[in-house]
Design a protein around this motif. Structure first.
Motif, short mmCIF file in Angstrom:
data_model
loop_
_atom_site.label_atom_id
_atom_site.label_comp_id
_atom_site.label_asym_id
_atom_site.label_seq_id
_atom_site.Cartn_x
_atom_site.Cartn_y
_atom_site.Cartn_z
N ASN A 125 0.85 -1.19 0.00
CA ASN A 125 0.00 0.00 0.00
C ASN A 125 0.89 1.24 0.00
OD1 ASN A 125 -2.50 -1.44 0.25
ND2 ASN A 125 -2.00 -1.79 2.41
N PHE A 126 0.45 2.28 -0.70
CA PHE A 126 1.23 3.52 -0.73
C PHE A 126 1.10 4.28 0.59
CE2 PHE A 126 1.05 2.83 -5.30
CZ PHE A 126 2.33 3.23 -5.69
N VAL A 127 2.22 4.80 1.05
CA VAL A 127 2.24 5.67 2.22
C VAL A 127 3.13 6.86 1.88
CG1 VAL A 127 1.85 3.83 3.91
CG2 VAL A 127 4.20 4.46 3.26
N VAL A 128 2.93 7.97 2.60
CA VAL A 128 3.75 9.14 2.39
C VAL A 128 4.52 9.43 3.66
CG1 VAL A 128 1.84 10.68 3.01
CG2 VAL A 128 3.77 11.60 1.72
N LEU A 129 5.81 9.68 3.52
CA LEU A 129 6.67 10.04 4.65
C LEU A 129 6.92 11.53 4.59
CD1 LEU A 129 8.46 9.16 7.07
CD2 LEU A 129 10.35 8.92 5.42
N LEU A 130 6.56 12.24 5.65
CA LEU A 130 6.77 13.68 5.70
C LEU A 130 8.17 14.01 6.21
CD1 LEU A 130 3.33 14.90 7.12
CD2 LEU A 130 4.01 14.49 4.75
N LYS A 131 8.60 15.22 5.98
CA LYS A 131 9.94 15.65 6.38
C LYS A 131 10.12 15.66 7.89
CE LYS A 131 10.55 18.48 2.23
NZ LYS A 131 10.67 19.85 1.66
N ASN A 132 9.00 15.72 8.63
CA ASN A 132 9.10 15.69 10.10
C ASN A 132 9.05 14.27 10.65
OD1 ASN A 132 6.41 15.03 9.69
ND2 ASN A 132 5.60 16.92 10.59
N GLY A 133 9.09 13.26 9.76
CA GLY A 133 9.12 11.86 10.19
C GLY A 133 7.76 11.20 10.30
N VAL A 134 6.70 11.94 10.13
CA VAL A 134 5.34 11.38 10.22
C VAL A 134 5.04 10.59 8.96
CG1 VAL A 134 2.88 11.95 10.31
CG2 VAL A 134 4.51 13.20 11.75
N GLU A 135 4.46 9.41 9.13
CA GLU A 135 4.08 8.56 8.01
C GLU A 135 2.56 8.47 7.94
OE1 GLU A 135 6.59 5.03 6.85
OE2 GLU A 135 4.75 3.99 7.46
N LEU A 136 1.99 8.72 6.75
CA LEU A 136 0.54 8.75 6.58
C LEU A 136 0.14 7.79 5.47
CD1 LEU A 136 -0.05 12.63 6.61
CD2 LEU A 136 -0.27 11.05 8.54
N PRO A 137 -1.01 7.11 5.64
CA PRO A 137 -1.49 6.20 4.59
C PRO A 137 -2.14 6.97 3.44
CG PRO A 137 -3.06 6.26 6.40
CD PRO A 137 -1.89 7.10 6.83
N ILE A 138 -2.05 6.42 2.25
CA ILE A 138 -2.74 6.96 1.08
C ILE A 138 -3.81 5.94 0.68
CG2 ILE A 138 -2.53 7.76 -1.30
CD1 ILE A 138 0.47 8.21 -0.74
N SER A 139 -5.06 6.36 0.69
CA SER A 139 -6.13 5.43 0.33
C SER A 139 -6.28 5.36 -1.19
CB SER A 139 -7.45 5.84 0.98
OG SER A 139 -7.97 6.99 0.34
N GLN A 140 -6.80 4.23 -1.67
CA GLN A 140 -7.00 4.04 -3.10
C GLN A 140 -7.93 5.11 -3.68
OE1 GLN A 140 -5.61 1.94 -5.28
NE2 GLN A 140 -4.25 1.22 -3.65
N THR A 141 -8.85 5.60 -2.86
CA THR A 141 -9.81 6.60 -3.33
C THR A 141 -9.11 7.87 -3.81
OG1 THR A 141 -11.44 5.77 -1.76
CG2 THR A 141 -11.84 7.96 -2.68
N TYR A 142 -8.03 8.25 -3.14
CA TYR A 142 -7.35 9.51 -3.44
C TYR A 142 -6.02 9.32 -4.17
CZ TYR A 142 -10.77 11.35 -0.15
OH TYR A 142 -11.94 11.69 0.48
N LEU A 143 -5.62 8.08 -4.40
CA LEU A 143 -4.31 7.81 -4.99
C LEU A 143 -4.19 8.37 -6.40
CD1 LEU A 143 -1.52 6.55 -4.87
CD2 LEU A 143 -2.56 4.37 -5.57
N SER A 144 -5.20 8.17 -7.23
CA SER A 144 -5.10 8.62 -8.62
C SER A 144 -4.96 10.13 -8.71
CB SER A 144 -6.31 8.13 -9.42
OG SER A 144 -7.51 8.65 -8.87
N HIS A 145 -5.69 10.85 -7.84
CA HIS A 145 -5.58 12.31 -7.85
C HIS A 145 -4.19 12.74 -7.39
CE1 HIS A 145 -6.60 16.48 -7.67
NE2 HIS A 145 -6.47 16.54 -6.36
#
Length: 222
Positions: A195-215
């Motif tokens: 699954n895609f996740v995004v790592l922010l510069k402050n170290g926080v990791e957030l999930p990317i849902s399929q609903t918003y992935l294409s955008h």
């Protein structure tokens, strides 16, 4: 009530003004009310053609703050300068007296289509206006909205749906519970479950849902 009756040095209000100028738009005016009177005005160039009322009217934002001792969200109030402006009110204590700090925002805030330039967040019983470019991400958790800036967490009453509509274009929805500022992205990767996740510069990791992935792919072109 006159300023000299408060036993506060004239510079005391000026120090407050200097602090607030780092957080509020330069076009905003700062007003302080105590009791039934306005006791201080730092007038911006946008409002310098207007005259401040001497008395606090019962239906004003200042009166509401003095009565409830609670922050009052942005509303249109014409009781300060006799013309309507968006204002935000905060409770203060000055010289052991209950006071109201009122921020009178510039005319641009009348336009609901204009993006937010700052969000006012709550921490315990304090409120802070935070410029949007300092906000890394926003989260909906337990029916409340939280935003994060400079490693601090703030609560706001604005919903993710409204924030998605009104935030500047660098903010993008990546999940039903998250909006992030793309300028704070360090990298996008896949987790162990692919699954895609995004790592922010402050170290926080957030999930990317399929609903918003294409955008997100379309915006960031990956």
């Amino acid at each position: 009530m006159k300023l000299r009756e408060l036993h506060i040095p004239e510079g005391g209000f000026e120090q407050l003004k200097i602090i607030l100028e780092d957080w509020i738009p330069k076009e905003a005016s700062i007003v302080v009310a105590i009791g039934d009177s306005y006791v201080y005005l730092a007038q911006s160039t946008q409002h310098n053609h207007l005259k401040l009322r001497e008395k606090v009217l019962p239906d004003s934002i200042a009166a509401r703050v003095l009565k409830t001792r609670r922050k009052t969200d942005k509303v249109i109030d014409q009781s300060i300068f006799d013309v309507p402006y968006y204002v935000v009110g905060y409770p203060l204590t000055i010289d052991d007296l209950e006071a109201a700090l009122v921020i009178v925002l510039p005319s641009i805030f009348f336009n609901e289509n204009q993006p937010y330039k700052f969000l006012t967040g709550r921490q315990n019983e304090d409120w802070s206006p935070v410029p949007t470019d300092q906000i890394s991400h926003i989260e909906s958790l337990q029916k409340r909205t939280w935003f994060y800036a400079l490693n601090e967490q703030y609560k706001t009453n604005i919903t993710l749906k409204e924030l998605e509509r009104r935030l500047p274009e660098q903010f993008i929805r990546i999940h039903r519970s998250y909006i992030l500022n793309i300028y704070y992205i360090q990298k996008i990767k896949k987790d162990l479950a692919s699954n895609f996740v995004v790592l922010l510069k402050n170290g926080v990791e957030l999930p990317i849902s399929q609903t918003y992935l294409s955008h997100l792919r379309s915006v960031l072109e990956f």
